[in-house]
Design a protein around this motif. Structure first.
Motif, PDB file in Angstrom:
ATOM      1  N   ALA A 383       1.009  -1.551  -0.321  1.00 29.62           N
ATOM      2  CA  ALA A 383       0.131  -0.040  -0.161  1.00 29.62           C
ATOM      3  C   ALA A 383       0.962   1.395  -0.161  1.00 29.62           C
ATOM      4  N   ALA A 384       1.947   1.285   1.155  1.00 29.51           N
ATOM      5  CA  ALA A 384       3.202   2.372   0.780  1.00 29.51           C
ATOM      6  C   ALA A 384       3.315   2.550  -0.542  1.00 29.51           C
ATOM      7  N   ILE A 385       4.290   1.805  -0.847  1.00 30.17           N
ATOM      8  CA  ILE A 385       4.789   1.835  -2.663  1.00 30.17           C
ATOM      9  C   ILE A 385       4.131   1.926  -3.920  1.00 30.17           C
ATOM     10  N   CYS A 386       2.326   1.460  -3.026  1.00 29.69           N
ATOM     11  CA  CYS A 386       1.765   2.279  -4.334  1.00 29.69           C
ATOM     12  C   CYS A 386       1.851   3.471  -4.080  1.00 29.69           C
ATOM     13  N   GLY A 387       1.481   4.081  -3.017  1.00 25.26           N
ATOM     14  CA  GLY A 387       1.389   5.691  -3.069  1.00 25.26           C
ATOM     15  C   GLY A 387       1.955   6.411  -3.377  1.00 25.26           C
ATOM     16  N   VAL A 388       3.833   5.899  -2.793  1.00 27.75           N
ATOM     17  CA  VAL A 388       4.584   6.790  -3.908  1.00 27.75           C
ATOM     18  C   VAL A 388       4.328   6.578  -5.254  1.00 27.75           C
ATOM     19  N   ILE A 389       4.609   5.716  -5.793  1.00 24.73           N
ATOM     20  CA  ILE A 389       4.725   5.254  -7.244  1.00 24.73           C
ATOM     21  C   ILE A 389       3.545   6.132  -7.722  1.00 24.73           C
ATOM     22  N   ILE A 390       2.298   6.438  -7.292  1.00 28.61           N
ATOM     23  CA  ILE A 390       0.893   7.470  -8.006  1.00 28.61           C
ATOM     24  C   ILE A 390       1.255   8.590  -7.852  1.00 28.61           C
ATOM     25  N   ALA A 391       1.718   8.982  -6.557  1.00 29.19           N
ATOM     26  CA  ALA A 391       2.252  10.250  -7.185  1.00 29.19           C
ATOM     27  C   ALA A 391       3.802  10.527  -7.426  1.00 29.19           C
ATOM     28  N   ASP A 392       4.371   9.694  -7.896  1.00 29.03           N
ATOM     29  CA  ASP A 392       5.390   9.964  -8.900  1.00 29.03           C
ATOM     30  C   ASP A 392       5.444   9.677  -9.854  1.00 29.03           C
ATOM     31  N   TYR A 393       4.512   8.922 -10.720  1.00 31.85           N
ATOM     32  CA  TYR A 393       4.002   8.994 -11.762  1.00 31.85           C
ATOM     33  C   TYR A 393       2.944   9.536 -12.197  1.00 31.85           C
ATOM     34  N   LEU A 394       2.623   9.658 -11.734  1.00 31.39           N
ATOM     35  CA  LEU A 394       0.429  10.541 -12.218  1.00 31.39           C
ATOM     36  C   LEU A 394       0.286  11.550 -11.859  1.00 31.39           C
ATOM     37  N   ILE A 395       0.895  12.367 -10.494  1.00 31.34           N
ATOM     38  CA  ILE A 395       0.758  13.507 -10.255  1.00 31.34           C
ATOM     39  C   ILE A 395       2.389  14.627 -10.576  1.00 31.34           C
ATOM     40  N   VAL A 396       3.556  14.329  -9.766  1.00 26.57           N
ATOM     41  CA  VAL A 396       4.674  14.477 -10.535  1.00 26.57           C
ATOM     42  C   VAL A 396       5.224  14.077 -11.688  1.00 26.57           C
ATOM     43  N   ARG A 397       5.265  13.543 -12.368  1.00 26.32           N
ATOM     44  CA  ARG A 397       5.527  12.914 -13.917  1.00 26.32           C
ATOM     45  C   ARG A 397       4.764  13.071 -14.737  1.00 26.32           C
ATOM     46  N   ARG A 398       3.573  12.899 -14.186  1.00 30.41           N
ATOM     47  CA  ARG A 398       2.789  13.300 -15.691  1.00 30.41           C
ATOM     48  C   ARG A 398       2.560  12.643 -16.778  1.00 30.41           C
ATOM     49  N   GLN A 399       2.797  11.112 -15.639  1.00 33.56           N
ATOM     50  CA  GLN A 399       3.003  10.016 -17.186  1.00 33.56           C
ATOM     51  C   GLN A 399       4.431  10.345 -18.240  1.00 33.56           C
ATOM     52  N   ASN A 400       4.914  11.290 -17.527  1.00 36.49           N
ATOM     53  CA  ASN A 400       6.050  11.060 -18.658  1.00 36.49           C
ATOM     54  C   ASN A 400       7.058  10.792 -18.260  1.00 36.49           C
ATOM     55  N   VAL A 401       7.802   9.793 -18.504  1.00 33.83           N
ATOM     56  CA  VAL A 401       9.448   9.185 -17.951  1.00 33.83           C
ATOM     57  C   VAL A 401      10.028   8.905 -18.717  1.00 33.83           C
ATOM     58  N   PRO A 402      11.375  10.087 -19.194  1.00 31.84           N
ATOM     59  CA  PRO A 402      12.377   9.876 -20.350  1.00 31.84           C
ATOM     60  C   PRO A 402      12.927   8.508 -20.128  1.00 31.84           C
ATOM     61  N   LEU A 403      12.201   7.323 -21.308  1.00 31.46           N
ATOM     62  CA  LEU A 403      12.720   6.457 -21.632  1.00 31.46           C
ATOM     63  C   LEU A 403      14.493   5.683 -21.345  1.00 31.46           C
ATOM     64  N   ARG A 404      15.064   6.889 -22.020  1.00 36.12           N
ATOM     65  CA  ARG A 404      16.688   6.284 -22.307  1.00 36.12           C
ATOM     66  C   ARG A 404      16.889   6.791 -20.838  1.00 36.12           C
ATOM     67  N   ALA A 405      16.329   7.403 -19.883  1.00 38.58           N
ATOM     68  CA  ALA A 405      17.515   7.747 -18.833  1.00 38.58           C
ATOM     69  C   ALA A 405      16.885   6.379 -18.049  1.00 38.58           C
ATOM     70  N   LEU A 406      15.773   5.486 -17.975  1.00 39.19           N
ATOM     71  CA  LEU A 406      16.406   4.349 -17.425  1.00 39.19           C
ATOM     72  C   LEU A 406      17.288   3.311 -17.454  1.00 39.19           C
ATOM     73  N   TYR A 407      18.122   3.278 -18.491  1.00 42.81           N
ATOM     74  CA  TYR A 407      19.000   2.472 -18.961  1.00 42.81           C
ATOM     75  C   TYR A 407      20.052   3.392 -19.275  1.00 42.81           C
ATOM     76  N   ALA A 408      19.996   4.748 -18.544  1.00 45.56           N
ATOM     77  CA  ALA A 408      21.551   5.321 -18.000  1.00 45.56           C
ATOM     78  C   ALA A 408      22.244   4.474 -16.679  1.00 45.56           C
ATOM     79  N   SER A 409      23.504   5.289 -16.769  1.00 46.26           N
ATOM     80  CA  SER A 409      23.767   4.495 -15.669  1.00 46.26           C
ATOM     81  C   SER A 409      25.423   5.981 -15.231  1.00 46.26           C
ATOM     82  N   GLY A 410      26.103   5.692 -14.204  1.00 43.90           N
ATOM     83  CA  GLY A 410      26.704   6.792 -13.368  1.00 43.90           C
ATOM     84  C   GLY A 410      26.854   8.101 -13.434  1.00 43.90           C
ATOM     85  N   THR A 411      27.502   9.038 -13.221  1.00 38.08           N
ATOM     86  CA  THR A 411      27.165  10.088 -13.013  1.00 38.08           C
ATOM     87  C   THR A 411      26.101  11.038 -13.867  1.00 38.08           C
TER      88      THR A 411
END
Length: 496
Positions: A383-411
């Motif tokens: 329940a706590a994890i889902c609350g955080v995901i809902i807040a981040d993806y739906l409210i803060v990011r507004r369903q807009n995730v930079p796909l390439r960044a998911l595979y980036a690494s390092g500094t």
């Protein structure tokens, strides 16, 4: 000319090998799935979720619900708990993975960070899915022990070592199915799900041919507390936890669907319908026959022949459920372990995961005895994890995730947060989970007054959202960290 043709043939062969390797990595790894690799239509996904929901645990969930409440209140608690719990689960899993076509725990790097999601996977997810997988194995073991007793008069103890032997056989079957990948799981579920629906309907007809509806609605709970309001609230909370328990697997399965409609409604509707149908039968059987365990009442209800055939089919259906659960979990382990398990082939990695549920099957009575506690505690963290995901993806990011960044690494990784950890996300999960366990302690059964009217799950989700929004803004958003507000180049390309 012949040399040129031979060179062209070699080039084409290498290209096909590369394409096959990429497709395999997308199915068994963390690369995004292309449109052609998303093989499940709404019907395919619907059969998968339906067969998952009607696994033996749904009967057990129904039987456990009427430990606290009667039949009419049990139906109300089941409908209320699953309606809300599944809605939270879908918002916290299906939307993100289906949109990106990315394995759920790779996609959640955008919420928790690469190291942060590894922490979630190797604590909450691994423990939860080990528990569910071992429980399916134990149910299979109890079913086949009962079949042996009825068919051959063996007299084995349904809590004895023979249950472990059968459970290990089920895990071996699950490994065999899992090694063949999601396509094999989908094809098998097209036959399993309709068969389970027929069995459930037949069980209810047999039950009500031997008992009246008046007796069923008048039957008392099996082991209630004196406070009826508290009993109902605990029953609702238990069903909320059951609905939330699908979170670890549903996002990864949903990414295999061809579109949002093929993911959202089957994920919600398939689980809901299967759960409601199976739980009603489980509740009715427990109240009329006095046993919450479906492996204990199927033979007395259906008779030696029909009962054994029913147990046989339901037992094997548990193996398909095991495969669906383990597929998502193994992918999570693979993507979260970095280079540690990267070189293991898919069948070997499946064996690594199934080893731990195999250990738990050595204690079959423990898994059954702690079923309700296990569901509620895992639900607290989910329940706590889902609350955080809902807040981040739906409210803060507004369903807009930079796909390439998911595979980036390092500094240079824009989703690095603080050393690979979104401190705001993990802090919100911890704070909200502690709040849940304060409102309702499933071990001591101590509750706070708010629990009677709001449950523990709903305020936990709200607290997780609020805490995350505040901490995330202070730590990352206002400082320009976390890739918030960045355009998704893939989404933009799709609009041209």
């Amino acid at each position: 000319m012949s040399a040129r043709t031979e060179t062209e043939t070699e080039t084409e062969t290498r290209a096909l090998r590369v394409e096959a390797a990429v497709a395999e990595e997308a199915t068994y790894g963390s690369l995004p799935l292309t449109k052609n690799e998303r093989t499940w239509r709404a019907g395919d996904f619907g059969w998968v979720t339906l067969s998952l929901a009607i696994a033996t645990w749904a009967f057990l969930t129904g039987g456990s619900t009427v430990l606290l409440v009667g039949f009419s209140d049990g139906i109300a608690a089941m409908l209320l708990g699953n309606t809300i719990g599944l809605a939270i689960m879908v918002l916290g899993s299906v939307l993100l993975s289906q949109r990106l076509g990315v394995e759920q725990y790779r996609a959640l790097k955008s919420v928790f960070g690469a190291v942060g999601i590894a922490i979630i996977v190797f604590t909450v997810v691994l423990v939860t899915e080990m528990g569910w997988t071992s429980l399916l194995g134990v149910m299979f073991g109890r079913a086949f022990t009962e079949i042996s007793n009825q068919a051959f008069g063996t007299g084995f103890n349904v809590e004895g070592p023979i249950v472990t032997v059968f459970a290990l056989a089920a895990l071996l079957g699950g490994w065999s199915l899992l090694s063949r990948g999601p396509v094999a799981i989908s094809k098998l579920n097209r036959f399993v799900a309709p068969g389970l629906l027929i069995i459930v309907a037949l069980m209810m007809v047999l039950l009500m041919s031997q008992h009246s509806w008046a007796d069923l609605f008048a039957a008392k709970p099996l082991a209630p507390f004196e406070d009826e309001t508290l009993n109902f609230s605990m029953a609702v909370e238990f069903n909320l936890g059951a609905g939330l328990s699908w979170w670890p697997v549903m996002g990864t399965l949903a990414r295999l669907t061809r579109g949002p409609k093929a993911a959202l409604w089957p994920a919600y509707g398939g689980i809901f319908i299967g759960t409601v149908v199976a739980q009603i039968v489980g509740m009715a059987a427990a109240l009329m026959l006095g046993a919450a365990d479906p492996t204990a009442w199927m033979v007395p209800l259906g008779g030696p022949v029909l009962g054994i055939l029913t147990l046989l089919f339901v037992g094997f259906a548990n193996v398909t459920s095991m495969g669906s659960i383990a597929y998502s979990t193994v992918l999570a382990i693979k993507q979260s372990s970095g280079q540690l398990l990267a070189k293991l082939r898919w069948p070997a990695l499946c064996a690594v995961f199934l080893f731990f549920p195999a250990v738990l099957t050595l204690f079959p009575s423990f898994m059954y005895g702690q079923f309700m506690t296990f569901v509620v505690i895992s639900g607290a963290f989910i329940a706590a994890i889902c609350g955080v995901i809902i807040a981040d993806y739906l409210i803060v990011r507004r369903q807009n995730v930079p796909l390439r960044a998911l595979y980036a690494s390092g500094t240079n990784d824009p989703l690095r947060f603080t050393g690979g950890v979104n401190i705001a996300a993990l802090a919100a999960v911890v704070i909200a989970s502690v709040f849940y366990l304060w409102v309702y302690n499933p071990i001591t059964l101590e509750t706070q007054p708010i629990f009677r009217y709001a449950t523990a799950t709903l305020p936990t989700v709200v607290i997780a959202i609020v805490v995350y929004l505040i901490l995330n803004w202070l730590l990352y958003v206002r400082r320009g960290l976390g890739a918030y507000g960045q355009a998704d180049p893939f989404a933009a390309a799709g609009k041209k």
